[in-house]
Motif scaffolding. Structure first.
Motif, PDB file in Angstrom:
ATOM      1  N   ILE A  10       0.868  -1.177   0.000  1.00 58.97           N
ATOM      2  CA  ILE A  10       0.000   0.000   0.000  1.00 58.97           C
ATOM      3  C   ILE A  10       0.906   1.228   0.000  1.00 58.97           C
ATOM      4  O   ILE A  10       1.067   1.928   1.000  1.00 58.97           O
ATOM      5  CB  ILE A  10      -0.950  -0.004   1.209  1.00 58.97           C
ATOM      6  N   SER A  11       1.525   1.468  -1.116  1.00 59.22           N
ATOM      7  CA  SER A  11       2.538   2.514  -1.229  1.00 59.22           C
ATOM      8  C   SER A  11       2.469   3.141  -2.609  1.00 59.22           C
ATOM      9  O   SER A  11       2.062   2.493  -3.577  1.00 59.22           O
ATOM     10  CB  SER A  11       3.931   1.920  -0.985  1.00 59.22           C
ATOM     11  N   GLN A  12       2.871   4.388  -2.669  1.00 54.87           N
ATOM     12  CA  GLN A  12       2.891   5.099  -3.952  1.00 54.87           C
ATOM     13  C   GLN A  12       4.241   4.967  -4.652  1.00 54.87           C
ATOM     14  O   GLN A  12       4.464   5.617  -5.680  1.00 54.87           O
ATOM     15  CB  GLN A  12       2.535   6.575  -3.718  1.00 54.87           C
ATOM     16  N   ILE A  13       5.111   4.122  -4.116  1.00 56.68           N
ATOM     17  CA  ILE A  13       6.388   3.890  -4.782  1.00 56.68           C
ATOM     18  C   ILE A  13       6.116   3.292  -6.167  1.00 56.68           C
ATOM     19  O   ILE A  13       5.206   2.467  -6.316  1.00 56.68           O
ATOM     20  CB  ILE A  13       7.273   2.942  -3.937  1.00 56.68           C
ATOM     21  N   PRO A  14       6.826   3.704  -7.184  1.00 55.41           N
ATOM     22  CA  PRO A  14       6.603   3.116  -8.519  1.00 55.41           C
ATOM     23  C   PRO A  14       6.818   1.607  -8.498  1.00 55.41           C
ATOM     24  O   PRO A  14       7.789   1.107  -7.920  1.00 55.41           O
ATOM     25  CB  PRO A  14       7.645   3.822  -9.390  1.00 55.41           C
ATOM     26  N   GLN A  15       5.884   0.886  -9.124  1.00 62.10           N
ATOM     27  CA  GLN A  15       5.981  -0.575  -9.191  1.00 62.10           C
ATOM     28  C   GLN A  15       5.862  -1.024 -10.646  1.00 62.10           C
ATOM     29  O   GLN A  15       4.902  -0.657 -11.317  1.00 62.10           O
ATOM     30  CB  GLN A  15       4.869  -1.234  -8.374  1.00 62.10           C
ATOM     31  N   ARG A  16       6.808  -1.824 -11.079  1.00 59.73           N
ATOM     32  CA  ARG A  16       6.756  -2.389 -12.429  1.00 59.73           C
ATOM     33  C   ARG A  16       6.021  -3.733 -12.377  1.00 59.73           C
ATOM     34  O   ARG A  16       6.550  -4.773 -12.766  1.00 59.73           O
ATOM     35  CB  ARG A  16       8.168  -2.534 -12.982  1.00 59.73           C
ATOM     36  N   THR A  17       4.813  -3.675 -11.846  1.00 59.48           N
ATOM     37  CA  THR A  17       3.971  -4.865 -11.727  1.00 59.48           C
ATOM     38  C   THR A  17       2.599  -4.510 -12.263  1.00 59.48           C
ATOM     39  O   THR A  17       2.057  -3.461 -11.947  1.00 59.48           O
ATOM     40  CB  THR A  17       3.862  -5.320 -10.255  1.00 59.48           C
ATOM     41  N   SER A  18       2.031  -5.398 -13.076  1.00 60.88           N
ATOM     42  CA  SER A  18       0.729  -5.142 -13.686  1.00 60.88           C
ATOM     43  C   SER A  18      -0.233  -6.275 -13.364  1.00 60.88           C
ATOM     44  O   SER A  18       0.172  -7.428 -13.191  1.00 60.88           O
ATOM     45  CB  SER A  18       0.871  -5.007 -15.203  1.00 60.88           C
ATOM     46  N   TRP A  19      -1.517  -5.932 -13.320  1.00 59.38           N
ATOM     47  CA  TRP A  19      -2.551  -6.923 -13.035  1.00 59.38           C
ATOM     48  C   TRP A  19      -3.114  -7.554 -14.298  1.00 59.38           C
ATOM     49  O   TRP A  19      -3.954  -8.450 -14.215  1.00 59.38           O
ATOM     50  CB  TRP A  19      -3.685  -6.272 -12.229  1.00 59.38           C
ATOM     51  N   ASP A  20      -2.652  -7.127 -15.484  1.00 58.40           N
ATOM     52  CA  ASP A  20      -3.251  -7.662 -16.707  1.00 58.40           C
ATOM     53  C   ASP A  20      -2.716  -9.053 -17.030  1.00 58.40           C
ATOM     54  O   ASP A  20      -1.714  -9.512 -16.483  1.00 58.40           O
ATOM     55  CB  ASP A  20      -3.075  -6.701 -17.888  1.00 58.40           C
ATOM     56  N   PHE A  21      -3.395  -9.744 -17.932  1.00 59.73           N
ATOM     57  CA  PHE A  21      -3.066 -11.148 -18.161  1.00 59.73           C
ATOM     58  C   PHE A  21      -1.745 -11.332 -18.892  1.00 59.73           C
ATOM     59  O   PHE A  21      -1.004 -12.278 -18.601  1.00 59.73           O
ATOM     60  CB  PHE A  21      -4.173 -11.876 -18.920  1.00 59.73           C
ATOM     61  N   ASP A  22      -1.423 -10.476 -19.844  1.00 63.87           N
ATOM     62  CA  ASP A  22      -0.158 -10.635 -20.557  1.00 63.87           C
ATOM     63  C   ASP A  22       1.018 -10.613 -19.589  1.00 63.87           C
ATOM     64  O   ASP A  22       1.945 -11.427 -19.698  1.00 63.87           O
ATOM     65  CB  ASP A  22       0.005  -9.536 -21.614  1.00 63.87           C
ATOM     66  N   TYR A  23       0.979  -9.674 -18.645  1.00 66.17           N
ATOM     67  CA  TYR A  23       2.040  -9.598 -17.632  1.00 66.17           C
ATOM     68  C   TYR A  23       2.057 -10.874 -16.797  1.00 66.17           C
ATOM     69  O   TYR A  23       3.113 -11.468 -16.541  1.00 66.17           O
ATOM     70  CB  TYR A  23       1.804  -8.376 -16.735  1.00 66.17           C
ATOM     71  N   ASN A  24       0.888 -11.311 -16.380  1.00 70.92           N
ATOM     72  CA  ASN A  24       0.804 -12.476 -15.500  1.00 70.92           C
ATOM     73  C   ASN A  24       1.171 -13.771 -16.203  1.00 70.92           C
ATOM     74  O   ASN A  24       1.718 -14.681 -15.570  1.00 70.92           O
ATOM     75  CB  ASN A  24      -0.595 -12.562 -14.895  1.00 70.92           C
ATOM     76  N   ARG A  25       0.875 -13.881 -17.478  1.00 68.06           N
ATOM     77  CA  ARG A  25       1.274 -15.081 -18.207  1.00 68.06           C
ATOM     78  C   ARG A  25       2.797 -15.199 -18.240  1.00 68.06           C
ATOM     79  O   ARG A  25       3.352 -16.266 -17.947  1.00 68.06           O
ATOM     80  CB  ARG A  25       0.723 -15.034 -19.638  1.00 68.06           C
ATOM     81  N   LYS A  26       3.462 -14.100 -18.552  1.00 66.71           N
ATOM     82  CA  LYS A  26       4.924 -14.112 -18.586  1.00 66.71           C
ATOM     83  C   LYS A  26       5.492 -14.381 -17.193  1.00 66.71           C
ATOM     84  O   LYS A  26       6.476 -15.130 -17.043  1.00 66.71           O
ATOM     85  CB  LYS A  26       5.444 -12.779 -19.131  1.00 66.71           C
ATOM     86  N   LEU A  27       4.873 -13.788 -16.169  1.00 71.61           N
ATOM     87  CA  LEU A  27       5.337 -13.993 -14.801  1.00 71.61           C
ATOM     88  C   LEU A  27       5.224 -15.469 -14.407  1.00 71.61           C
ATOM     89  O   LEU A  27       6.148 -16.037 -13.816  1.00 71.61           O
ATOM     90  CB  LEU A  27       4.524 -13.124 -13.836  1.00 71.61           C
ATOM     91  N   ALA A  28       4.106 -16.103 -14.726  1.00 72.09           N
ATOM     92  CA  ALA A  28       3.919 -17.512 -14.391  1.00 72.09           C
ATOM     93  C   ALA A  28       4.951 -18.381 -15.097  1.00 72.09           C
ATOM     94  O   ALA A  28       5.502 -19.324 -14.505  1.00 72.09           O
ATOM     95  CB  ALA A  28       2.506 -17.950 -14.758  1.00 72.09           C
ATOM     96  N   GLN A  29       5.217 -18.093 -16.347  1.00 69.93           N
ATOM     97  CA  GLN A  29       6.198 -18.872 -17.100  1.00 69.93           C
ATOM     98  C   GLN A  29       7.598 -18.680 -16.530  1.00 69.93           C
ATOM     99  O   GLN A  29       8.383 -19.636 -16.440  1.00 69.93           O
ATOM    100  CB  GLN A  29       6.137 -18.493 -18.578  1.00 69.93           C
ATOM    101  N   THR A  30       7.909 -17.450 -16.124  1.00 66.76           N
ATOM    102  CA  THR A  30       9.203 -17.182 -15.496  1.00 66.76           C
ATOM    103  C   THR A  30       9.324 -17.919 -14.175  1.00 66.76           C
ATOM    104  O   THR A  30      10.341 -18.572 -13.891  1.00 66.76           O
ATOM    105  CB  THR A  30       9.383 -15.670 -15.269  1.00 66.76           C
ATOM    106  N   ALA A  31       8.282 -17.825 -13.338  1.00 67.02           N
ATOM    107  CA  ALA A  31       8.308 -18.476 -12.029  1.00 67.02           C
ATOM    108  C   ALA A  31       8.493 -19.981 -12.159  1.00 67.02           C
ATOM    109  O   ALA A  31       9.284 -20.595 -11.433  1.00 67.02           O
ATOM    110  CB  ALA A  31       7.023 -18.155 -11.267  1.00 67.02           C
ATOM    111  N   GLU A  32       7.776 -20.576 -13.092  1.00 72.50           N
ATOM    112  CA  GLU A  32       7.898 -22.014 -13.332  1.00 72.50           C
ATOM    113  C   GLU A  32       9.327 -22.373 -13.737  1.00 72.50           C
ATOM    114  O   GLU A  32       9.900 -23.354 -13.249  1.00 72.50           O
ATOM    115  CB  GLU A  32       6.909 -22.414 -14.425  1.00 72.50           C
ATOM    116  N   ARG A  33       9.904 -21.561 -14.598  1.00 72.39           N
ATOM    117  CA  ARG A  33      11.236 -21.852 -15.121  1.00 72.39           C
ATOM    118  C   ARG A  33      12.307 -21.767 -14.039  1.00 72.39           C
ATOM    119  O   ARG A  33      13.277 -22.540 -14.056  1.00 72.39           O
ATOM    120  CB  ARG A  33      11.561 -20.881 -16.272  1.00 72.39           C
ATOM    121  N   VAL A  34      12.164 -20.849 -13.073  1.00 67.40           N
ATOM    122  CA  VAL A  34      13.233 -20.616 -12.105  1.00 67.40           C
ATOM    123  C   VAL A  34      13.044 -21.376 -10.792  1.00 67.40           C
ATOM    124  O   VAL A  34      13.850 -21.229  -9.879  1.00 67.40           O
ATOM    125  CB  VAL A  34      13.414 -19.106 -11.808  1.00 67.40           C
ATOM    126  N   GLY A  35      11.996 -22.188 -10.681  1.00 67.92           N
ATOM    127  CA  GLY A  35      11.921 -23.049  -9.508  1.00 67.92           C
ATOM    128  C   GLY A  35      10.748 -22.865  -8.573  1.00 67.92           C
ATOM    129  O   GLY A  35      10.685 -23.523  -7.523  1.00 67.92           O
TER     130      GLY A  35
END
Length: 363
Positions: free
Chosen positions: A21-46
């Protein structure tokens, strides 16, 4: 006794506003394209698990929310090994719908779907969607019945149940979920939450805490589980700030806290304190949380996964030795930080595990 390697899960940002709960800039998005890539990255790294969030109303930065079960199915379609935990809220869901949805997704995903039963703490959300607001003990009684019904529907050919909240008579679900059956997670830190976990749940999630606080919770739950002839595993929330230097990591923490939205944090504090004080013992999640702690929704700073990769890996090993089986992790900039964590921290954790238990299987 040989312990299994600690498992890693991440919070899926399927709601806007990130995980602080902060106004610090975050390079995180709630959209699906971002989340699809995030899931694939997470799976790949363990990472082995991802947890989708359930919210029905805006607040604390979460102005936009994707529904958890649908989003989980989409992430499963974009991955091959990752297990996705869909959050379910009794009230809006009943066990019949949930059991049918999850059984179907089990077939679509080769049994990679799990559920997290959220008993509910946000009274305003229930009011907004016209759901009755039960008192604290009743919410956990309903959640326990919900879990017992899921288990019965998935396991029994003809399920009959007569509870205070749900009733079934010779109900047969076909097809059943694939084996292994979907794991059932639950959260909460109150007496009622811990007792429920010790009776019916496969996994118990608790908020971030000190090492000693975690150890006390683990001992309490496991003792009660043994008394109930039940087996439950423990997951702990943590917010990771892994940087090349300890100074840099703590500087990021200071920036997050300094740029917190005080009104939003206080609003969140008001709601969660009401929820915690409603328990008979006056405790629960966030019972001892300061305003600084609450800048991260689930007390993730308390777990102290802040520092260099080596420092974080050593703290993870301490948590594992205290009885933690899984870490549910949040990050400021999810994609790049999940990748960094998988590249720099997880290999150190595995190395330390092998040093402590050479016979430990990592297969």
């Amino acid at each position: 006794m040989t312990r299994q390697p600690i498992k890693f899960a991440y919070w899926v940002p399927n709601v806007s506003g990130g995980l602080v709960i902060s106004q610090i800039p975050q390079r995180t998005s709630w959209d699906f394209d971002y989340n699809r890539k995030l899931a694939q990255t997470a799976e790949r790294v363990g990472f082995e698990y991802a947890l989708t969030q359930i919210r029905f109303t805006a607040g604390y930065g979460a102005d936009n929310q994707h529904e958890s079960v649908t989003f989980s199915q989409a992430l499963l379609g974009a991955t091959e090994r990752l297990k996705v935990i869909a959050a379910l809220l009794p009230g809006p869901w009943n066990p019949t719908l949930a059991a049918k949805q999850i059984a179907t997704i089990s077939h679509l995903s080769s049994a990679r779907i799990a559920v997290n039963i959220v008993s509910g703490w946000f009274r305003g959300e229930f009011k907004a969607i016209g759901e009755p607001w039960l008192d604290h003990e009743e919410r956990y009684l309903r959640s326990e019945e919900f879990i017992r019904c899921l288990q019965g529907i998935w396991q029994e050919e003809s399920f009959t149940f007569a509870g205070d909240f749900y009733r079934y008579r010779d109900y047969s679900l076909k097809p059943k979920p694939l084996q292994p059956l979907p794991e059932i997670f639950q959260g909460g830190s109150s007496r009622a939450a811990r007792d429920m976990a010790a009776r019916v749940s496969d996994w118990y999630f608790t908020n971030g805490n000190t090492l000693e606080g975690v150890r006390q919770q683990v001992v309490d739950i496991q003792q009660k589980a043994v008394e109930n002839q039940h087996s439950v595993r423990i997951g702990v929330n943590g917010f990771v700030i892994a940087r090349d230097s300890e100074q840099e990591a703590h500087q990021v923490l200071r920036q997050i806290v300094e740029q917190a939205n005080p009104d939003a944090v206080k609003g969140f504090q008001h709601e969660v304190k009401n929820a915690g004080s409603a328990s008979p013992e006056g405790e629960g999640n966030w019972a001892n949380s300061t305003l600084e702690d609450l800048v991260q929704y689930n007390d993730g700073f308390k777990t102290n996964l802040i520092g260099t990769p080596r420092q974080i890996a050593e703290r993870i090993i301490e948590l594992h030795q205290a009885g933690v089986d899984l870490l549910l992790l949040g990050f400021l900039h999810c994609q790049e930080e999940v990748e960094y964590f998988g590249r720099e921290v997880i290999p150190l954790v595995r190395e330390l595990e092998r040093q402590l238990q050479p016979e430990l299987s990592h297969g």
